[in-house]
Design a protein around this motif. Structure first.
Motif, short mmCIF file in Angstrom:
data_model
loop_
_atom_site.label_atom_id
_atom_site.label_comp_id
_atom_site.label_asym_id
_atom_site.label_seq_id
_atom_site.Cartn_x
_atom_site.Cartn_y
_atom_site.Cartn_z
N ALA B 14 6.55 -73.64 8.73
CA ALA B 14 7.46 -72.50 8.91
C ALA B 14 8.64 -72.58 7.94
O ALA B 14 9.04 -71.58 7.34
N LEU B 15 9.16 -73.79 7.74
CA LEU B 15 10.27 -73.97 6.79
C LEU B 15 9.83 -73.67 5.36
O LEU B 15 10.57 -73.08 4.58
N ALA B 16 8.59 -74.05 5.04
CA ALA B 16 8.07 -73.78 3.69
C ALA B 16 7.90 -72.28 3.47
O ALA B 16 8.21 -71.76 2.40
N ILE B 17 7.42 -71.57 4.50
CA ILE B 17 7.29 -70.10 4.39
C ILE B 17 8.67 -69.48 4.22
O ILE B 17 8.89 -68.64 3.34
N ALA B 18 9.62 -69.91 5.04
CA ALA B 18 10.98 -69.37 4.96
C ALA B 18 11.57 -69.64 3.58
O ALA B 18 12.25 -68.78 3.01
N GLY B 19 11.28 -70.79 3.01
CA GLY B 19 11.77 -71.13 1.68
C GLY B 19 11.24 -70.17 0.63
O GLY B 19 12.00 -69.65 -0.20
N GLU B 20 9.93 -69.91 0.66
CA GLU B 20 9.32 -68.97 -0.29
C GLU B 20 9.93 -67.58 -0.13
O GLU B 20 10.27 -66.91 -1.11
N VAL B 21 10.06 -67.14 1.11
CA VAL B 21 10.56 -65.80 1.41
C VAL B 21 12.02 -65.65 0.95
O VAL B 21 12.39 -64.65 0.34
N CYS B 22 12.82 -66.66 1.20
CA CYS B 22 14.24 -66.58 0.85
C CYS B 22 14.45 -66.66 -0.66
O CYS B 22 15.35 -66.01 -1.20
N ALA B 25 13.72 -63.25 -1.79
CA ALA B 25 14.79 -62.34 -1.37
C ALA B 25 15.99 -62.48 -2.30
O ALA B 25 16.59 -61.48 -2.71
N ALA B 26 16.32 -63.72 -2.65
CA ALA B 26 17.50 -63.96 -3.50
C ALA B 26 17.28 -63.39 -4.90
O ALA B 26 18.21 -62.84 -5.50
N SER B 27 16.04 -63.50 -5.41
CA SER B 27 15.82 -63.06 -6.79
C SER B 27 15.65 -61.54 -6.90
O SER B 27 15.67 -61.00 -7.99
N GLU B 28 15.48 -60.86 -5.78
CA GLU B 28 15.23 -59.41 -5.85
C GLU B 28 16.28 -58.56 -5.12
O GLU B 28 16.02 -57.42 -4.78
N ARG B 29 17.43 -59.13 -4.87
CA ARG B 29 18.49 -58.38 -4.17
C ARG B 29 18.01 -57.79 -2.85
O ARG B 29 18.32 -56.65 -2.50
N ILE B 30 17.22 -58.57 -2.14
CA ILE B 30 16.74 -58.12 -0.83
C ILE B 30 17.77 -58.54 0.21
O ILE B 30 18.20 -59.69 0.23
N GLU B 31 18.19 -57.59 1.04
CA GLU B 31 19.23 -57.91 2.01
C GLU B 31 18.65 -58.53 3.28
O GLU B 31 19.13 -59.54 3.78
N ARG B 32 17.61 -57.86 3.77
CA ARG B 32 17.00 -58.37 5.01
C ARG B 32 15.48 -58.35 4.91
O ARG B 32 14.91 -57.43 4.35
N VAL B 33 14.89 -59.37 5.46
CA VAL B 33 13.43 -59.40 5.54
C VAL B 33 13.07 -59.05 6.97
O VAL B 33 13.57 -59.65 7.92
N ARG B 34 12.25 -58.02 7.14
CA ARG B 34 11.91 -57.55 8.49
C ARG B 34 10.60 -58.15 9.01
O ARG B 34 10.49 -58.48 10.17
N THR B 35 9.61 -58.23 8.11
CA THR B 35 8.30 -58.75 8.52
C THR B 35 7.75 -59.62 7.40
O THR B 35 7.89 -59.28 6.22
N VAL B 36 7.15 -60.73 7.76
CA VAL B 36 6.49 -61.59 6.77
C VAL B 36 5.01 -61.70 7.16
O VAL B 36 4.68 -61.95 8.32
N ASP B 122 16.40 -53.43 1.08
CA ASP B 122 17.12 -53.84 -0.11
C ASP B 122 18.62 -53.73 0.08
O ASP B 122 19.11 -52.92 0.85
N ALA B 123 19.33 -54.58 -0.66
CA ALA B 123 20.79 -54.48 -0.69
C ALA B 123 21.14 -53.22 -1.46
O ALA B 123 20.42 -52.82 -2.38
N ALA B 124 22.23 -52.57 -1.08
CA ALA B 124 22.65 -51.38 -1.81
C ALA B 124 23.02 -51.77 -3.23
O ALA B 124 23.63 -52.82 -3.47
N ALA B 125 22.60 -50.94 -4.21
CA ALA B 125 22.97 -51.18 -5.60
C ALA B 125 24.45 -50.88 -5.78
O ALA B 125 25.05 -50.19 -4.94
N PRO B 126 25.08 -51.38 -6.87
CA PRO B 126 26.52 -51.18 -7.05
C PRO B 126 26.93 -49.71 -6.94
O PRO B 126 28.00 -49.40 -6.42
N GLY B 127 26.08 -48.78 -7.38
CA GLY B 127 26.40 -47.36 -7.30
C GLY B 127 26.27 -46.77 -5.90
O GLY B 127 26.51 -45.59 -5.71
#
Lengths: 224, 142
Positions: B14-22, B25-36, B122-127
Motif C-alpha cells: 500500500a505504501l509503494a502504491i501511495a508512493g507511485e501515486v503521490c 500527483a506532484a509532477s502533474e499539479r494534481i491536487e487530489r487523487v479520488r480513485t486509484v 487538478d490544482a487550479a492553474a495560476p490564471g
C-alpha cells in the motif's frame, strides 16, 4: 472541479526493480556471487549460512547480510564463522528490499566480495516479491514444517532457483513424507533443484557446497 | 508463524502504491487523487481485503487521502507445454494446467502488481482555470 482519468501503467515495485537492476550490474562488475535465502522463521537459514561461510571463507572473499525485524541474534551467530556480517534491522517491514541492501553495502568490508550471502527476514510471502539483485534465490523448509509448504507459498517456490529441505535428521521422528514434499515442490516449480541436508549431522552439506560452488564458477565464466 | 506478516505485506504494498501515486500527483499539479486503480495477480500473495484496510493509513496526509482503491484481481494463467496452449487456473495460485494436470514454469498472468490509472482533481492553474492536459490523457484507461 471536474475529474480527470490519468493513465499510469506503472509497476508498484518499480523503484525496487530499478535498484535491484543496479545492484545486479554492480555485482557483475565486482564479480560477486549473491545468494538470497528465504524461509519461514526456524527453518535453519542461519545454521546453513553459518556453515556455508565457515566452509568457504578460506577460498573466497565472503561476507553476509542478515535481515531481522528486531533482534541481532542471527548476526551474532553468523559472525562466529569469522566472516564480516552486517545486520539489517527492518523494523516493521517483513522483507529486505534492494534499497536496504544498497545501503548496507556502503562499507569497506563489503567491497570486492566474491560471495555475498543474504539471509532474508523469516517469512515466505513478502521476500518473494523483492528482487535483491541476487544470482541464486534459495527457498528452505525443514522437515518439521510439513510437506505442503510449497503449496501454501507458491510464489516463493516459483521464483526460487533451488529448494533446500533442511533438518533431515528429524525426518523419521516427524514422519516427514519425503516423496510428497519433493512432489509438491515440483508441482509448483517443475525441475527445481532440491537439496536435502542436515547441518547438525552434516548429511547433504557437501552436496550443497558443491552445488553453490558450481553456480559461483558458472557466473565467473559468464562475467569474465 | 507467517500469519501476522500478511497484513505487513499489504501495508508495504500500500505504501509503494501511495508512493507511485503521490510522485505522479506532484509532477502533474494534481491536487487530489479520488480513485486509484490497481491490478493485483493472485500469485502475489496480496490479500485484497488487507490491502484495502492498509490503504487509508498509507495515504494519510497525502493528496490521495480519502481516496478509493479499486482492486482488479488477475487470475493465474500459465502456458501449458503439454497442451501447447495458454490456460487459466480457475482457483488458487498453483501453476497446474486445469485440463491436463501438467505443472508449468511459464506464468503468463497472475504476478501483476500494477497501478493502472487514477482519477484526479487538478490544482487550479495560476490564471484560475484548471490546468490543461492532452486529450490522450483525458481518455486514458477508459
Amino acid at each position: 472541479m471536474p475529474l480527470r482519468l490519468v493513465d499510469v501503467q506503472q509497476s508498484i515495485l518499480r523503484k525496487n526493480s530499478t535498484l535491484a537492476h543496479e545492484l545486479r550490474r554492480r555485482f557483475e562488475q565486482t564479480g560477486t556471487f549473491v545468494l538470497n535465502a528465504l524461509s519461514s522463521p526456524g527453518s535453519g537459514k542461519t545454521a546453513l549460512i553459518e556453515e556455508t561461510l565457515t566452509r568457504l571463507r578460506g577460498r573466497y572473499r565472503v561476507a553476509a547480510l542478515v535481515g531481522d525485524q528486531a533482534t541481532e541474534n542471527d548476526a551474532q551467530r553468523l559472525a562466529r564463522s569469522g566472516a564480516p556480517v552486517k545486520q539489517i534491522s527492518t523494523g516493521a517491514e517483513c522483507r529486505l528490499d534492494a534499497q536496504m541492501v544498497t545501503q548496507a553495502l556502503d562499507d569497506d568490508a563489503f567491497a570486492a566480495l566474491e560471495l555475498l550471502t543474504i539471509e532474508n527476514v523469516g517469512n515466505l510471502i513478502c521476500p518473494a516479491e523483492y528482487d535483491l539483485g541476487e544470482d541464486l534465490r534459495v527457498v528452505l523448509f525443514s522437515v518439521t514444517e510439513g510437506e505442503d509448504k510449497p503449496l501454501k507459498y507458491p510464489l516463493a517456490f516459483t521464483t526460487a532457483h533451488a529448494a533446500v529441505v533442511s533438518k533431515i535428521d528429524l525426518a523419521t521422528a516427524t514422519e516427514f513424507d519425503r516423496e510428497a514434499a519433493i512432489k509438491n515442490i515440483h508441482v509448483v516449480h517443475p525441475d527445481l533443484p532440491v537439496l536435502e541436508l542436515s547441518v547438525k549431522t552434516g548429511e547433504g552439506v557437501d552436496r550443497w557446497i558443491e552445488f553453490l560452488e558450481t553456480r559461483i564458477a558458472q557466473k565467473r565464466v559468464l562475467v569474465s | 508463524l507467517d500469519g501476522n506478516s500478511l497484513f505487513v505485506h499489504e501495508a508495504s504494498i500500500a505504501l509503494a502504491i501511495a508512493g507511485e501515486v503521490c510522485d505522479r500527483a506532484a509532477s502533474e499539479r494534481i491536487e487530489r487523487v479520488r480513485t486509484v486503480f490497481v491490478r493485483i495477480g493472485v500469485m502475489t500473495g496480496v490479500v485484497p481485503e488487507a490491502l484495502q484496510f492498509a490503504w487509508d493509513l498509507a495515504t494519510d496526509g497525502t493528496p490521495a487521502a480519502g481516496s478509493r482503491l479499486k482492486i482488479e484481481r488477475v487470475p493465474l494463467a500459465i502456458a501449458c507445454a503439454r497442451c501447447n496452449a495458454e490456460r487459466t487456473v480457475t482457483s488458487g495460485a498453483i501453476p497446474v494446467c486445469p485440463v491436463c494436470g501438467e505443472s508449468s514454469n511459464e506464468i503468463v498472468r497472475g504476478r501483476e502488481l500494477l497501478v493502472t490509472a487514477m482519477e484526479v482533481e487538478d490544482a487550479a492553474a495560476p490564471g484560475g482555470r484548471p490546468a490543461e492536459h492532452s486529450a490522450q490523457e483525458q481518455h486514458a484507461g477508459t
